[in-house]
Design a protein around this motif. Structure first.
Motif, PDB file in Angstrom:
ATOM      1  N   LYS A 151      42.792 -12.222 -19.458  1.00  0.00           N
ATOM      2  CA  LYS A 151      44.109 -11.601 -19.050  1.00  0.00           C
ATOM      3  C   LYS A 151      44.185 -10.663 -18.203  1.00  0.00           C
ATOM      4  O   LYS A 151      44.732 -10.485 -17.170  1.00  0.00           O
ATOM      5  N   ASP A 189      52.726 -16.840 -16.716  1.00  0.00           N
ATOM      6  CA  ASP A 189      52.378 -15.498 -17.154  1.00  0.00           C
ATOM      7  C   ASP A 189      52.624 -14.750 -15.717  1.00  0.00           C
ATOM      8  O   ASP A 189      51.642 -14.746 -14.683  1.00  0.00           O
ATOM      9  N   SER A 192      49.737 -12.349 -14.081  1.00  0.00           N
ATOM     10  CA  SER A 192      48.434 -13.015 -13.690  1.00  0.00           C
ATOM     11  C   SER A 192      47.977 -13.145 -12.338  1.00  0.00           C
ATOM     12  O   SER A 192      46.730 -12.665 -12.042  1.00  0.00           O
TER      13      SER A 192
END
Ligand code: THG
Length: 281
Positions: A151, A189, A192
């Motif tokens: 991540k 996300d 990201s």
């Protein structure tokens, strides 16, 4: 840092100060039902049409992937690579997660290809790096490992270090390694995209390698994908990406503009030539 890939007729140089190298993404059955069906039936007509269209749209290199459910990549990838080589004269990027399929494609390829890809996982490094060395290819290293795609940017940078270290230990020159920080859907996300851009900056500063991205991944699941893709590729180029896997027809205009602003288009030759071509039609 200059990375060179080639076909029998063309050499493409990837590096800072060079125009951003565009790798056509469209020979890939993911999300394309017609192409997937044709590949399963062994019909390579769509592939050849797609190869020609991308080359005409200004692709420097073509990514070739046949990975989809129900396809034997070891048999099909070399066949498709041969068909594409017979159709266009630009270098190819052999795209498979299966090392046996990569080797089968390397056996028929003429020139110095891109291998897409190796990851930071032990089994991938052990299988793919010897192929890169044996066939004198360039390899794309994906910053993912046994724990998946990180991540945060720090883990991405750490995996890039590991891949470069292992590749150099296997006798592969640093210019023959291109790192991919792995763009993923910002719709899933929203942090990201930033993590990727930060990782690009750090890897560039720490390792000096060339960098790429499968840029279209960023917009999966969102409306107006071309808008998002265009914003993302400009940021990626500013951060230090030197080649991009993209839908070339859609992305080339903004990349020509970005390259001009970033002093990678001497006397604005490419920018003006593209404008001329566009207005002749
Ligand atoms: N890094 C590296 N290689 C890669 C990727 C990467 N190879 C595959 C992929 N990611 C890059 N290629 C694509 C190709 C197509 C699409 C996205 C990335 C795409 N296709 C549309 C879809 O699925 O909705 C279909 C397009 C159409 O129908 O015309 O978005 O990250 N090294």
């Amino acid at each position: 840092m200059e990375t060179r890939v080639s076909s029998p007729a063309k050499e493409v140089i990837i590096g800072d100060g060079q125009p951003t190298v565009l790798i056509g993404e469209r020979i890939n059955p993911a999300g394309k039902k017609k192409l997937a069906e044709a590949l399963k039936a062994g019909n390579l007509e769509i592939v050849c049409r797609e190869a020609l269209a991308q080359a005409q749209a200004g692709a420097d290199i073509l990514d070739v992937s046949v990975g989809t459910f129900g396809v034997d990549e070891v048999t099909l990838l070399p066949q498709v690579v041969q068909a594409v080589m017979d159709t266009v004269d630009i270098p190819l990027c052999l795209d498979s997660a299966n090392p046996e399929a990569l080797e089968a494609a390397l056996k028929v390829y003429k020139g110095k290809p891109l291998i897409n890809s190796v990851t930071g996982e032990g089994h991938s490094l052990a299988k793919v790096l010897p192929l890169v060395k044996e066939y004198g290819a360039v390899v794309i290293g994906l910053v993912q490992d046994e724990e998946g795609i990180p991540k945060d940017s720090e883990r991405r940078v750490a995996i890039a270090h590991k891949i470069v270290q292992r590749a150099e230990a296997a006798g592969i020159a640093r210019e023959d390694i291109i790192i991919d920080c792995l763009a993923s859907a910002v719709g899933a996300d929203t942090s990201s995209g930033l993590a990727v851009i930060e990782a690009i900056r750090k890897i560039k500063a720490e390792l000096g390698v060339n960098l790429t991205l499968g840029a279209s991944n960023v917009s999966f699941g969102l409306p107006d994908r071309d808008l998002l893709n265009n914003a993302f590729v400009v940021m990626a180029v500013v951060a230090g990406v030197t080649c991009l896997i993209v839908d070339v027809a859609k992305v080339r205009p903004i990349i020509l503009a970005a390259d001009l602003v970033l002093a990678s288009d001497k006397r604005a030759r490419r920018y003006i030539e593209a404008y001329r071509q566009h207005h002749k039609q």
